[in-house]
Design an enzyme around this catalytic site. Sequence first.
Site, short mmCIF file in Angstrom:
data_model
loop_
_atom_site.label_atom_id
_atom_site.label_comp_id
_atom_site.label_asym_id
_atom_site.label_seq_id
_atom_site.Cartn_x
_atom_site.Cartn_y
_atom_site.Cartn_z
N HIS A 65 0.84 -1.21 0.00
CA HIS A 65 0.00 0.00 0.00
C HIS A 65 0.86 1.25 0.00
O HIS A 65 1.98 1.26 0.54
CB HIS A 65 -1.00 -0.01 1.16
CG HIS A 65 -0.41 0.03 2.53
ND1 HIS A 65 -0.06 1.19 3.16
CD2 HIS A 65 -0.15 -0.97 3.42
CE1 HIS A 65 0.40 0.93 4.38
NE2 HIS A 65 0.37 -0.38 4.56
N ASP A 98 -0.15 4.38 1.09
CA ASP A 98 -0.43 5.39 2.12
C ASP A 98 0.31 5.09 3.40
O ASP A 98 0.79 3.97 3.63
CB ASP A 98 -1.94 5.48 2.40
CG ASP A 98 -2.52 4.17 2.94
OD1 ASP A 98 -2.18 3.10 2.39
OD2 ASP A 98 -3.30 4.21 3.90
N ASP A 153 6.27 1.20 6.47
CA ASP A 153 4.93 0.62 6.34
C ASP A 153 4.13 1.55 5.41
O ASP A 153 3.57 2.52 5.87
CB ASP A 153 4.29 0.55 7.74
CG ASP A 153 2.89 -0.02 7.75
OD1 ASP A 153 2.43 -0.50 6.70
OD2 ASP A 153 2.25 0.04 8.81
N GLU A 180 -4.99 1.99 2.76
CA GLU A 180 -5.00 0.72 3.51
C GLU A 180 -5.12 0.98 5.00
O GLU A 180 -5.80 0.24 5.72
CB GLU A 180 -3.71 -0.06 3.21
CG GLU A 180 -3.70 -1.48 3.76
CD GLU A 180 -3.13 -1.61 5.17
OE1 GLU A 180 -3.24 -2.70 5.76
OE2 GLU A 180 -2.58 -0.61 5.69
N GLU A 181 -4.43 2.02 5.47
CA GLU A 181 -4.31 2.23 6.91
C GLU A 181 -5.62 2.63 7.59
O GLU A 181 -5.74 2.54 8.80
CB GLU A 181 -3.24 3.31 7.19
CG GLU A 181 -1.82 2.92 6.80
CD GLU A 181 -1.22 1.85 7.69
OE1 GLU A 181 -1.93 1.29 8.55
OE2 GLU A 181 -0.02 1.57 7.53
N ASP A 194 3.79 -6.53 3.73
CA ASP A 194 3.27 -5.53 4.67
C ASP A 194 3.23 -6.06 6.10
O ASP A 194 2.22 -5.95 6.79
CB ASP A 194 1.87 -5.07 4.22
CG ASP A 194 1.34 -3.91 5.04
OD1 ASP A 194 2.14 -3.19 5.65
OD2 ASP A 194 0.11 -3.73 5.07
N HIS A 226 3.85 2.62 12.93
CA HIS A 226 2.80 3.49 13.49
C HIS A 226 3.29 4.28 14.69
O HIS A 226 2.49 4.79 15.46
CB HIS A 226 1.53 2.68 13.87
CG HIS A 226 0.85 2.03 12.70
ND1 HIS A 226 -0.44 1.55 12.76
CD2 HIS A 226 1.28 1.77 11.44
CE1 HIS A 226 -0.77 1.03 11.59
NE2 HIS A 226 0.27 1.15 10.77
#
Length: 368
Positions: free
Chosen positions: A76, A78, A106, A139-140, A163, A344
């Site tokens: 992904h 984003d 990520d 995706e997030e 991922d 994150h």
Amino acid sequence: MTNINQQRLVEQFISLVKIDSESGNEKAVAETLTEQLGQLGFEITKLEVPGDITNGFNIYGKLAGSLPGSIAFSSHMDTVTPGNNIEPIIEDGIIRSKGDTILGGDDKSGIAAVMEAVRSIQESGQAHKTLEVAFTVYEERGMHGAKNFDISKIESKQAIVLDSGGPIGTIITTAPGQQSLKVTIKGKPAHAGLEPEAGISALTVAADAISNMQLSRIDDETTANIGVVTGGQATNIVMPELYLEAEARSLNDDKLAKQVNHMVSTFEAAAAKHGASIEIESTRSYNAYHIADDDAHVLAIKDTFAAIGIDAVTKPTGGGSDANIFNANGLKTVNLSTGMAKVHTTDEFIAVADMVAITQFIQCYLTR
């Protein structure tokens, strides 16, 4: 023998993480990747995502090969927040951010690995399998890119999402389903000093429900959490309304249904007890998937890791990814680690050696 260009790989990764692409703002990175894939000879289709959640688009690309077999790789585009103005720092073989943002490994580490694997294959003139790429947006924040990806474009019967974290060689073959709950409790306002007994506190209802609710770790396959609570107007008003957002996850669909029913019925019972009204919106975010250790797709991945000297391990995870969506749509998909760590968070980092290793895996998989 692999011929991964480590410097080019790192430069590709750093150039990608410097492009702001928090969920919903993926246009710049998507345009950049479309151009780069085109330069590598991919046939590309820009796939629009319905609604107004993003200014970007999903990317489908195909690079025909001369070897038998076909595989789709997906990552992904984003990132989570804070993901703007990222300044990557490389120290002692580790790439991290300056410390006030995430890094964006990520999931740009996955994208960079695919791009370098293709470049190294083309440089060496190696024959390769047909490669398809599915780069997704958003995706997030609910896998909306994957949910709206035109799966009919993908000709391969299996896919690999890049991922996940953990040691290189980690193969996620089992991931949970998730149910989301949005709960609105409506009580009755009253003056908290003059006649509190005339009111119905939405907070009291919520507290009663939560005190009787199983949350956090339910068992080794199931979790539940209340993550958002908003409400209240002033200290002198009995709280008339409260809004909560909760989730439940499980590797087992029956356990997930049982946990969700427990949470809903507990909320409803508390509302009835106190004379409040309640609205609960319950939606399935994504379904669980499980792929057997002896599945041909898993065995081929393990064999490839073994060929580059890595002992691969299959594991379950507690997190969802685009792999959940692809599996639900009939595309057999596992999720591999790129070595990303502390994602994150502003402490996120990735080791250059891990990025090289996963790139070697992709190269080896495509040329065997």
